[in-house]
Motif scaffolding. Structure first.
Motif, PDB file in Angstrom:
ATOM      1  N   ASP A 132     -33.787 -22.447   7.875  1.00  0.00           N
ATOM      2  CA  ASP A 132     -33.870 -21.254   8.718  1.00  0.00           C
ATOM      3  C   ASP A 132     -32.653 -20.375   8.443  1.00  0.00           C
ATOM      4  O   ASP A 132     -31.521 -20.728   8.787  1.00  0.00           O
ATOM      5  CB  ASP A 132     -33.911 -21.683  10.192  1.00  0.00           C
ATOM      6  N   ARG A 133     -32.872 -19.253   7.804  1.00  0.00           N
ATOM      7  CA  ARG A 133     -31.756 -18.368   7.453  1.00  0.00           C
ATOM      8  C   ARG A 133     -31.057 -17.809   8.682  1.00  0.00           C
ATOM      9  O   ARG A 133     -29.882 -17.453   8.633  1.00  0.00           O
ATOM     10  CB  ARG A 133     -32.260 -17.212   6.580  1.00  0.00           C
ATOM     11  N   GLY A 134     -31.790 -17.762   9.791  1.00  0.00           N
ATOM     12  CA  GLY A 134     -31.174 -17.262  11.007  1.00  0.00           C
ATOM     13  C   GLY A 134     -30.030 -18.144  11.469  1.00  0.00           C
ATOM     14  O   GLY A 134     -29.004 -17.646  11.961  1.00  0.00           O
ATOM     15  N   GLN A 135     -30.169 -19.461  11.322  1.00  0.00           N
ATOM     16  CA  GLN A 135     -29.090 -20.371  11.712  1.00  0.00           C
ATOM     17  C   GLN A 135     -27.865 -20.184  10.828  1.00  0.00           C
ATOM     18  O   GLN A 135     -26.729 -20.231  11.305  1.00  0.00           O
ATOM     19  CB  GLN A 135     -29.582 -21.818  11.628  1.00  0.00           C
ATOM     20  N   GLU A 137     -27.037 -17.412   9.228  1.00  0.00           N
ATOM     21  CA  GLU A 137     -26.438 -16.128   9.590  1.00  0.00           C
ATOM     22  C   GLU A 137     -25.695 -16.224  10.913  1.00  0.00           C
ATOM     23  O   GLU A 137     -24.618 -15.634  11.080  1.00  0.00           O
ATOM     24  CB  GLU A 137     -27.528 -15.070   9.665  1.00  0.00           C
ATOM     25  N   ALA A 138     -26.253 -16.987  11.860  1.00  0.00           N
ATOM     26  CA  ALA A 138     -25.586 -17.159  13.147  1.00  0.00           C
ATOM     27  C   ALA A 138     -24.270 -17.913  12.982  1.00  0.00           C
ATOM     28  O   ALA A 138     -23.256 -17.574  13.604  1.00  0.00           O
ATOM     29  CB  ALA A 138     -26.505 -17.904  14.116  1.00  0.00           C
ATOM     30  N   THR A 140     -22.407 -18.010  10.304  1.00  0.00           N
ATOM     31  CA  THR A 140     -21.466 -17.099   9.645  1.00  0.00           C
ATOM     32  C   THR A 140     -20.898 -16.096  10.642  1.00  0.00           C
ATOM     33  O   THR A 140     -19.704 -15.784  10.629  1.00  0.00           O
ATOM     34  CB  THR A 140     -22.167 -16.362   8.488  1.00  0.00           C
TER      35      THR A 140
END
Length: 237
Positions: A132-135, A137-138, A140
């Motif tokens: 999950d790229r959202g995790q 990004e979160a 970071t």
């Protein structure tokens, strides 16, 4: 008949129990060392195939294409004879005449490791692409360093997604140890063949070897299933 069979499989002077047990240990050790070495190759290969520079991706692609397409026994032979030629040449050049060769166990581990690594490369690459790229990004955005992001988010979830495929690759590595008998390693199949030839009971000893492979595969498979369930707990509702 039954007493004679138990005598052949026993641990007495006429029994083959201890040699078979030692050979099973060699089989497990070769498979485990080869699989762990393959994990290093696999992570490195996946990193190359996911890299931005096209040259690195081509190197990773070449690695997986070659070692997934070439028969495993041919890889064993290439490492055995090629390694002997290279080592002998280096030693002779350094002033040490004669013939030199790496131990059969080392050659077997290298061969299993590089083949296993080619398959593990695809397992890790596919697992990483499922993250999950959202995790990420979160993490970071929260100020996580790359190392902390890898340890807390990327590595655990990549392993979780890759584990089912890794279980199949482990089973393949375990069975590939039987090919190492051709280079003189006394693993389970070679020892069973020696016992079968000495006692003229091929059906008995090859059946025992098959049963031992099955037991090892089932036991380690159960352990991998438990690990998979453990890693999946944080994501269960």
């Amino acid at each position: 008949m039954t007493s004679g069979m138990f005598e052949l499989l026993g641990f007495g002077p006429q029994g083959w129990g201890l040699p078979l047990l030692k050979a099973a240990g060699v089989t497990i050790a070769a498979a485990l060392c080869g699989f762990l070495l393959g994990s290093i190759f696999g992570i490195g290969g996946a990193t190359l195939k996911l890299a931005r520079p096209r040259a690195l991706r081509l190197i990773g692609q070449a690695y997986t294409t070659v070692f997934r397409g070439v028969p495993e026994i041919l890889v064993v032979y290439l490492f055995y004879f090629g390694g002997s030629v290279i080592l002998t040449t280096l030693m002779n050049t350094g002033g040490f005449p004669g013939f030199y060769s790496l131990p059969s166990f080392v050659i077997g581990v290298l061969a299993i490791g590089i083949v296993s690594g080619a398959y593990q490369t695809e397992a890790y690459r596919s697992a990483y692409l499922r993250l999950d790229r959202g995790q990420i990004e979160a993490g970071t955005a929260c100020g996580m360093s790359k190392l902390l992001l890898l340890r807390r988010i990327v590595a655990p979830q990549t392993l979780r997604f890759a584990l089912p495929a890794l279980g199949n690759i482990w089973q393949s590595a375990l069975k590939e140890t039987s090919l190492l008998s051709v280079i003189g390693l006394t693993e389970l199949l070679r020892q069973a063949g020696t016992a079968a030839g000495s006692t003229r009971q091929p059906l008995l000893f090859y059946a025992i070897a098959a049963a031992v492979f099955l037991v090892i595969g089932r036991a380690t498979g159960a352990g991998l299933n438990r690990m998979e369930s453990h890693l999946a707990k944080p994501w269960r509702r």
